[in-house]
Design a protein around this motif. Structure first.
Motif, PDB file in Angstrom:
ATOM      1  N   MET A 181       0.826  -1.207   0.000  1.00 61.49           N
ATOM      2  CA  MET A 181       0.000   0.000   0.000  1.00 61.49           C
ATOM      3  C   MET A 181       0.857   1.253   0.000  1.00 61.49           C
ATOM      4  O   MET A 181       1.806   1.371   0.765  1.00 61.49           O
ATOM      5  CB  MET A 181      -0.939   0.021   1.208  1.00 61.49           C
ATOM      6  N   ARG A 182       0.519   2.207  -0.855  1.00 56.30           N
ATOM      7  CA  ARG A 182       1.164   3.515  -0.904  1.00 56.30           C
ATOM      8  C   ARG A 182       0.100   4.577  -1.153  1.00 56.30           C
ATOM      9  O   ARG A 182      -0.930   4.316  -1.779  1.00 56.30           O
ATOM     10  CB  ARG A 182       2.226   3.572  -2.019  1.00 56.30           C
ATOM     11  N   PHE A 200       3.363   9.684 -10.707  1.00 57.11           N
ATOM     12  CA  PHE A 200       4.371   9.045  -9.869  1.00 57.11           C
ATOM     13  C   PHE A 200       5.718   9.727 -10.092  1.00 57.11           C
ATOM     14  O   PHE A 200       6.165   9.855 -11.233  1.00 57.11           O
ATOM     15  CB  PHE A 200       4.517   7.566 -10.226  1.00 57.11           C
ATOM     16  N   VAL A 201       6.363  10.142  -9.015  1.00 54.82           N
ATOM     17  CA  VAL A 201       7.746  10.592  -9.120  1.00 54.82           C
ATOM     18  C   VAL A 201       8.621   9.362  -9.303  1.00 54.82           C
ATOM     19  O   VAL A 201       8.520   8.397  -8.543  1.00 54.82           O
ATOM     20  CB  VAL A 201       8.180  11.369  -7.864  1.00 54.82           C
ATOM     21  N   LEU A 202       9.474   9.389 -10.311  1.00 57.85           N
ATOM     22  CA  LEU A 202      10.335   8.253 -10.604  1.00 57.85           C
ATOM     23  C   LEU A 202      11.638   8.379  -9.816  1.00 57.85           C
ATOM     24  O   LEU A 202      12.467   9.233 -10.105  1.00 57.85           O
ATOM     25  CB  LEU A 202      10.627   8.174 -12.108  1.00 57.85           C
ATOM     26  N   HIS A 203      11.773   7.542  -8.803  1.00 57.66           N
ATOM     27  CA  HIS A 203      12.967   7.562  -7.954  1.00 57.66           C
ATOM     28  C   HIS A 203      14.028   6.646  -8.535  1.00 57.66           C
ATOM     29  O   HIS A 203      13.724   5.530  -8.963  1.00 57.66           O
ATOM     30  CB  HIS A 203      12.615   7.100  -6.537  1.00 57.66           C
ATOM     31  N   PRO A 209       8.347   0.639  -4.266  1.00 60.30           N
ATOM     32  CA  PRO A 209       7.427  -0.194  -5.034  1.00 60.30           C
ATOM     33  C   PRO A 209       6.524   0.589  -5.973  1.00 60.30           C
ATOM     34  O   PRO A 209       6.241   0.143  -7.086  1.00 60.30           O
ATOM     35  CB  PRO A 209       6.615  -0.909  -3.947  1.00 60.30           C
ATOM     36  N   GLY A 210       6.053   1.773  -5.533  1.00 59.74           N
ATOM     37  CA  GLY A 210       5.163   2.553  -6.375  1.00 59.74           C
ATOM     38  C   GLY A 210       5.834   3.032  -7.642  1.00 59.74           C
ATOM     39  O   GLY A 210       5.287   2.913  -8.748  1.00 59.74           O
ATOM     40  N   SER A 211       7.030   3.575  -7.512  1.00 58.15           N
ATOM     41  CA  SER A 211       7.777   4.057  -8.664  1.00 58.15           C
ATOM     42  C   SER A 211       8.102   2.913  -9.617  1.00 58.15           C
ATOM     43  O   SER A 211       7.953   3.030 -10.841  1.00 58.15           O
ATOM     44  CB  SER A 211       9.063   4.741  -8.192  1.00 58.15           C
ATOM     45  N   THR A 212       8.533   1.786  -9.051  1.00 55.22           N
ATOM     46  CA  THR A 212       8.856   0.625  -9.882  1.00 55.22           C
ATOM     47  C   THR A 212       7.631   0.113 -10.616  1.00 55.22           C
ATOM     48  O   THR A 212       7.679  -0.194 -11.809  1.00 55.22           O
ATOM     49  CB  THR A 212       9.449  -0.499  -9.003  1.00 55.22           C
TER      50      THR A 212
END
Length: 365
Positions: A181-182, A200-203, A209-212
Motif C-alpha cells: 500500500m502507498r 508518480f515521481v520516478l525515484h 514499489p510505487g515508482s517501480t
C-alpha cells in the motif's frame, strides 16, 4: 465535503469495555481537535468530521460509541478512525470493538475499487502518469484528493483484497497475496468515463514499489484503490501553495479546481527546468519554479526562502497556506508560520510527504 441535511444517515454503535475510558476519551478529543470540530461536555463528546460524525460517552469501565455517515464510505471512515485510535491509545490490553448497525463485517470495503491500467507515459523525465479505469467512481470525486493504491506484491501476482472487520478497520490478507500500500494523489478524474490519473515521481536507485510499478505498468494490469481521503481546503481569496515534486500532483489538482475569483501564488521546487509542467486553473496564478540544479532533494532551503520572500495579504483578506515537502522542511515551515508569523492553524496546512534518507515505507508520490 459538504452534505445536505436531507441526506440519509447511516449509523452504527459499539460498547467497548476497557480500563480508564475517561482518559481514552481525553486522548481522542485531543487528537480529533485537529481533524474536526469537537464538542465536549463532561463524559460525553461529539466530533464532526468532513465525512461524518462520532459520539462518545464514558462510564467507569466502558466507552459507548456511535458512528454516523451520509453514505457507506463516510460511515466506514468514522468507524475506522475511532477503532484505530482507541486501540492505539490503550496500553496493555486489546479491547474488543464490535459494531452493530449499518456496515456488515466481512463485506467489501465501500471505499475500495478494483481498477485496471489503461495507459502509462512520462509527463517529464522524472514524472510518470498512469491512467486507471474502474466502476462507480462518483464518490472518488468528493471528500479529498488522496487515495491508497494497493499494488501487487510481485509482478504477475493479483493480490487478495481487504474486507471489513468487526471493529471497522480493514482486515488484510496474509501471506504472499497481501498487497503493498502507498498513498498518492488523484491528478485527474473523469467519473463518466470511469477513469483516474495518478502521477508518480520516478525515484532512481531506491526500493520504491510505487515508482517501480509505475515504470513497468502495462494496459490491463490490476491494482486496488482505497479512498478518497485528505479533506478539502477552506474557501479563500488568496492562496499560497508550496512544495517539491512529491506535492506537485496535489497542487496541480487543487489549482485545477480553484474558482476564478481568487488568487494563488505557487512555489514549486523541482530538479531542473525539464521538470516544469503546465498548470491550469481558472484562478489568477503567480507560479515560481525553484530549481535544485544538481542538489539532492531534501537538502535545500529553497521553499522556505521563497516563502519568506512572499508579501502576505492583510488579515482582512481570506487567506490560506498549503505546503507539502520533506519532513525537515515541513518542520521549518511550521515553525516559520506558527512561531514567527503567528499564522492561525485555521489558515494553513503543512504536510510531510517524505523523509530524507528513508525509503517510502508508507507514502510515495
Amino acid at each position: 465535503m459538504r452534505h445536505s441535511n436531507t441526506s440519509p444517515i447511516l449509523r452504527a454503535e459499539a460498547k467497548v469495555a476497557l480500563t480508564g475510558p475517561v482518559q481514552i476519551m481525553d486522548k481522542l478529543c485531543e487528537h480529533f481537535i485537529e481533524h474536526g470540530k469537537v464538542d465536549r461536555l463532561g463524559r460525553s463528546a461529539r466530533v464532526e468530521f468532513e465525512y461524518g460524525s462520532a459520539s462518545v460517552e464514558a462510564d467507569d469501565d466502558s466507552l459507548y460509541l456511535r458512528a454516523e455517515g451520509p453514505d457507506a464510505t463516510g460511515l466506514a471512515y468514522v468507524k475506522w478512525s475511532l477503532a484505530e485510535h482507541i486501540l492505539d491509545f490503550v496500553k496493555g490490553e486489546t479491547p474488543r470493538i464490535a459494531w452493530d448497525g449499518d456496515g456488515a463485517t466481512g463485506s467489501s470495503l465501500p471505499y475500495f475499487r478494483e481498477m485496471s491500467v489503461v495507459s502509462a507515459s512520462n509527463v517529464t523525465p522524472r514524472m510518470r502518469r498512469v491512467r486507471l479505469k474502474g466502476g462507480d467512481l462518483a464518490r472518488f470525486a468528493i471528500g479529498g484528493i488522496h487515495v491508497r493504491l494497493l499494488l501487487p506484491p510481485k509482478p504477475g501476482v493479483t493480490p487478495s483484497w481487504p474486507v471489513m472487520g468487526e471493529d471497522g478497520r480493514p482486515v488484510w490478507p496474509k501471506g504472499e497475496d497481501r498487497p503493498v500500500m502507498r498513498i498518492y494523489t488523484i491528478r485527474d478524474i473523469d467519473v463518466e468515463r470511469g477513469e483516474i490519473e495518478i502521477d508518480f515521481v520516478l525515484h532512481e536507485g531506491d526500493d520504491t514499489p510505487g515508482s517501480t510499478w509505475a515504470q513497468q505498468a502495462c494496459p490491463g494490469d490490476i491494482v486496488g484503490v482505497l479512498g478518497p481521503g485528505g479533506g478539502e481546503l477552506p474557501q479563500a481569496d488568496w492562496y499560497l501553495f508550496a512544495g517539491d515534486e512529491t506535492a506537485l500532483p496535489a497542487i496541480s489538482r487543487i489549482l485545477a479546481e480553484l474558482p476564478a475569483d481568487c488568487r494563488a501564488t505557487v512555489l514549486l521546487e523541482v530538479a531542473d527546468a525539464s521538470e516544469e509542467q503546465p498548470l491550469r486553473s481558472a484562478a489568477a496564478l503567480d507560479i515560481r519554479w525553484l530549481h535544485r540544479n544538481g542538489a539532492a532533494a531534501g537538502t535545500t532551503s529553497l521553499i522556505e526562502d521563497a516563502i519568506r520572500s512572499i508579501a502576505m495579504p492583510s488579515n482582512e483578506t481570506r487567506r490560506f497556506i498549503w505546503a507539502g515537502c520533506e519532513q525537515k522542511s515541513c518542520r521549518c515551515l511550521k515553525r516559520l508560520l506558527r512561531k514567527e508569523w503567528k499564522v492561525p492553524t485555521s489558515q494553513h496546512q503543512v504536510v510531510a510527504y517524505w523523509r530524507a534518507g528513508h525509503t517510502a515505507d508508507q507514502v510515495e508520490h
